[in-house]
Design a protein around this motif. Structure first.
Motif, PDB file in Angstrom:
ATOM      1  N   ARG A  15       2.384  -0.891 -11.066  1.00 13.06           N
ATOM      2  CA  ARG A  15       1.437  -0.786 -12.180  1.00 13.06           C
ATOM      3  C   ARG A  15       0.797   0.593 -12.256  1.00 13.06           C
ATOM      4  NH1 ARG A  15      -2.342  -5.857 -11.377  1.00 13.06           N
ATOM      5  NH2 ARG A  15      -2.904  -5.388 -13.519  1.00 13.06           N
ATOM      6  N   ARG A  16       1.087   1.458 -11.329  1.00  6.53           N
ATOM      7  CA  ARG A  16       0.526   2.824 -11.364  1.00  6.53           C
ATOM      8  C   ARG A  16       1.228   3.655 -12.441  1.00  6.53           C
ATOM      9  NH1 ARG A  16      -1.414   4.609  -5.389  1.00  6.53           N
ATOM     10  NH2 ARG A  16      -2.489   2.668  -4.969  1.00  6.53           N
ATOM     11  N   PRO A  17       0.639   4.814 -12.774  1.00  4.30           N
ATOM     12  CA  PRO A  17       1.296   5.674 -13.761  1.00  4.30           C
ATOM     13  C   PRO A  17       2.740   5.967 -13.342  1.00  4.30           C
ATOM     14  CG  PRO A  17      -0.880   6.533 -13.207  1.00  4.30           C
ATOM     15  CD  PRO A  17      -0.633   5.370 -12.290  1.00  4.30           C
TER      16      PRO A  17
ATOM     17  N   MET B 157      -1.870   1.487   4.782  1.00  2.00           N
ATOM     18  CA  MET B 157      -2.130   2.932   4.807  1.00  2.00           C
ATOM     19  C   MET B 157      -2.776   3.311   3.479  1.00  2.00           C
ATOM     20  SD  MET B 157       1.586   4.107   6.309  1.00  2.00           S
ATOM     21  CE  MET B 157       2.584   3.588   4.919  1.00  2.00           C
ATOM     22  N   ASP B 158      -4.098   3.214   3.400  1.00  2.00           N
ATOM     23  CA  ASP B 158      -4.756   3.414   2.102  1.00  2.00           C
ATOM     24  C   ASP B 158      -5.652   4.646   2.123  1.00  2.00           C
ATOM     25  OD1 ASP B 158      -5.294   2.805  -0.519  1.00  2.00           O
ATOM     26  OD2 ASP B 158      -6.900   1.381  -0.059  1.00  2.00           O
ATOM     27  N   GLY B 159      -5.815   5.253   0.950  1.00  2.00           N
ATOM     28  CA  GLY B 159      -6.753   6.372   0.807  1.00  2.00           C
ATOM     29  C   GLY B 159      -6.091   7.715   0.538  1.00  2.00           C
ATOM     30  N   ASN B 160      -4.794   7.712   0.321  1.00  2.00           N
ATOM     31  CA  ASN B 160      -4.083   8.980   0.064  1.00  2.00           C
ATOM     32  C   ASN B 160      -4.607   9.684  -1.193  1.00  2.00           C
ATOM     33  OD1 ASN B 160      -2.481   8.293   2.186  1.00  2.00           O
ATOM     34  ND2 ASN B 160      -0.649   7.827   0.975  1.00  2.00           N
ATOM     35  N   GLY B 161      -4.775   8.909  -2.256  1.00  2.00           N
ATOM     36  CA  GLY B 161      -5.186   9.475  -3.540  1.00  2.00           C
ATOM     37  C   GLY B 161      -6.573  10.101  -3.440  1.00  2.00           C
ATOM     38  N   ARG B 162      -7.501   9.366  -2.830  1.00  2.41           N
ATOM     39  CA  ARG B 162      -8.872   9.874  -2.716  1.00  2.41           C
ATOM     40  C   ARG B 162      -8.931  11.104  -1.814  1.00  2.41           C
ATOM     41  NH1 ARG B 162     -11.186   4.451  -0.866  1.00  2.41           N
ATOM     42  NH2 ARG B 162      -8.954   3.978  -0.866  1.00  2.41           N
ATOM     43  N   TRP B 163      -8.120  11.120  -0.777  1.00  2.00           N
ATOM     44  CA  TRP B 163      -8.055  12.285   0.119  1.00  2.00           C
ATOM     45  C   TRP B 163      -7.656  13.528  -0.672  1.00  2.00           C
ATOM     46  CZ3 TRP B 163      -4.128  15.660   1.564  1.00  2.00           C
ATOM     47  CH2 TRP B 163      -4.354  16.424   2.723  1.00  2.00           C
TER      48      TRP B 163
HETATM   49 MG    MG Z   1      -5.445   2.544  -2.584  1.00  2.00          MG
END
Ligand code: MG
Ligand code: IPE
Ligand code: IPE
Length: 261
Positions: free
Chosen positions: A81-83, A30-36
């Protein structure tokens, strides 16, 4: 589900299926939450929140279509590794979802399992995970696996360690270690392997998801960002799968013959 219980939407989808039919097991990154979120000038976490709603809808769709197993990648072993603030928010969201959604899943006869190294999670989350799994253990509907602090390399490593311990204890010999025996010690060993893999968000990579289990899975990539991934988009992936020919090393002619036999 008997035919008469099918919703109109499910019937429409099932009518478009090709020879391969429905996947039994679908695994999704399930990728793309941040860019959305960023596209809407919102903080990244707004995308994660919107993503939970998509999961809710998808679980319902899978139930209606009669898909047996759904495995969702929620947090990878690399996502630490994310903030720190984003990681903290994701933990909060996970805990909240466990609190809010589990009873509803139980009412819908969903069996919930969490895969991944859970010792890294706060105590409270570990307890919730255990409670949720115990509550839904005997349910006979959709099996919903949430991969949290999961990594394919971790999975293979923990299986290898289990086998090494059995060798050290004298229960098996090194010669007993076969691909089948290793597979028996991986996560999801009791379930059919994923038939269809979907990654949203446009990247075409596996990102250390189920690297062993995906060996013969059909791959489907879509640029649609996870919060926009709706029923139509999911059905497109399922229909695409149903028209593929899975050969598992054989020739197309052999597969045709077996299908017609
Ligand atoms: Mg991603
Ligand atoms: C996936 O969305 C959710 C998690 C990894 C927890 P991302 O947060 O990776 O979204 P993008 O890829 O940055 O858009
Ligand atoms: C994979 O997405 C993990 C989850 C969706 C949980 P990422 O966004 O973390 O993957 P990379 O880092 O772009 O490969």
């Amino acid at each position: 589900m008997s035919d008469s219980n099918l919703t109109e939407a499910a019937r429409r989808c099932l009518e478009q299926l090709g020879p391969e039919g429905l996947p039994r097991h679908v695994a999704i990154i399930m990728d793309g939450n941040g860019r959305w979120a960023q596209r809407q000038h919102k903080p990244r976490v707004a995308g994660h929140r919107a993503g939970v709603e998509v999961v809710r809808q998808l679980v319902q769709t899978c139930g209606e279509l009669g898909i047996e197993v759904l495995t969702l990648f929620a947090f990878s072993s690399e996502n630490w590794r994310r903030p720190a603030r984003e990681v903290g928010f994701l933990m909060e969201l996970f805990l909240l979802a466990l609190e809010r959604e589990v009873r509803k899943l139980h009412r819908h006869n969903v069996q919930l399992r969490i895969i991944g190294e859970r010792s890294a999670f706060p105590e409270k989350i570990q307890q919730r995970i255990e409670d949720a799994e115990n509550l839904t253990r005997d349910n006979t509907g959709l099996v919903l696996n949430i991969a949290a602090n999961y990594g394919g390399r971790w999975d293979i490593t923990q299986a290898a360690r289990t086998l090494a311990e059995q060798v050290a204890a004298g229960d098996i010999t090194p010669e007993d270690i076969t691909p089948e025996r290793l597979a028996e010690n991986l996560c999801l060993a009791d379930l059919p392997e994923p038939d269809l893999f979907i990654r949203t968000g446009g990247e075409q990579r596996i990102s250390n998801f189920l690297i062993w289990q995906l060996a013969y899975t059909e791959l489907y990539f879509t640029p649609v960002l996870w919060p926009d991934f709706n029923r139509d988009e999911f059905e497109k992936a399922v229909i695409s799968f149903s028209h593929r020919q899975r050969r598992f090393g054989q020739t197309g002619e052999q597969v045709e013959q077996q299908r017609n036999a």
